[in-house]
Design an enzyme around this catalytic site. Sequence first.
Site, mmCIF file in Angstrom:
data_model
loop_
_atom_site.group_PDB
_atom_site.id
_atom_site.type_symbol
_atom_site.label_atom_id
_atom_site.label_comp_id
_atom_site.label_asym_id
_atom_site.label_seq_id
_atom_site.Cartn_x
_atom_site.Cartn_y
_atom_site.Cartn_z
ATOM 1 N N SER A 120 -3.716 9.356 7.123
ATOM 2 C CA SER A 120 -4.193 8.881 5.829
ATOM 3 C C SER A 120 -5.721 8.722 5.838
ATOM 4 O O SER A 120 -6.448 9.700 5.909
ATOM 5 C CB SER A 120 -3.466 7.582 5.465
ATOM 6 O OG SER A 120 -3.656 7.263 4.115
ATOM 7 N N HIS A 275 4.895 8.783 2.949
ATOM 8 C CA HIS A 275 3.510 8.751 3.428
ATOM 9 C C HIS A 275 3.408 8.207 4.848
ATOM 10 O O HIS A 275 2.530 8.613 5.605
ATOM 11 C CB HIS A 275 2.661 7.904 2.468
ATOM 12 C CG HIS A 275 1.208 7.842 2.836
ATOM 13 N ND1 HIS A 275 0.441 8.978 2.972
ATOM 14 C CD2 HIS A 275 0.394 6.792 3.099
ATOM 15 C CE1 HIS A 275 -0.799 8.620 3.302
ATOM 16 N NE2 HIS A 275 -0.843 7.313 3.385
#
Length: 297
Positions: A120, A275
Amino acid sequence: MRTRIVRPAPTVVRSIIASRCYTTASRISLAYDLHEPANPASDAPGAIIFMHGLFGSKKNNRSISKALARDLGRPVYAVDLRNHGDSPHHSRHDYTSMAKDVAGFIEEHTLLDTTLIGHSMGAKTAMTLALRSPELVSDIVSVDNAPIDAALLSSFGKYVQGMKKIEDANVTRQAEADAILKDYEESLTIRQFLLGNLHRPEGEKTQKFKVPLKILGVALDNLGDFPFRDPGEVRFEKPALFVRGTRSKYVPDEALPIIGQFFPRFRLADIDAGHWVISEKPAEFRHAVVEFLKPKM
């Protein structure tokens, strides 16, 4: 897990904690855990630097760092990026600054043939450094992020609100903090991840967050951006692995051409996850990374 090429023993751990304070220095000395392999590979390339995402820290990547050190016979430095974990705080929080911190870390520890792995926020930091200073980097693994401008999930703003409310409530126990955070996040796993930033400062009765909420709250609007716009001006010609969660929105199919322009030697590994790929599917993630990084015959 589906991997495709797209072209256009227990470890020994040493932990180093930087002085966690506010600093005005342009480059920050990063806190880190060093996971050393019990059986170093004689023909292995250099060290791996593992970078967490927003609100994370080096401790989130402890298990996977140990596994990669063991499987690849390479030392793994799990770092705390600025404004996270045990690293100092700074009013500036963007990818160029974080990349400079990691470049300084490589130079400070005289690392060669370095692999960057980032999730991320850490992924965009890895990409930024690879494009900015390719001579410092051998290859990269980008986990669920792409070299594009993309708005962060709205939940990150809610997390900051909830964490600020926790601090204002002067909680003394994590259970109190969790009860407040339930109004902002249903998932117990994500709440536990966020509350992992809580600590009790020396001499105080109440718990506070290690991360500077005001600084990160201001930075949220820019953390979806990518500092490079034109792949015609800069590209990373060395190997790159992009691992994406197929149930996440951060690496859509339409981003693949731009990835290929910035990183023409990239491979794509799709994992059935959201995610939080590493924590959701650690075995699949480890397999993809080991296959990518293991020495080629």
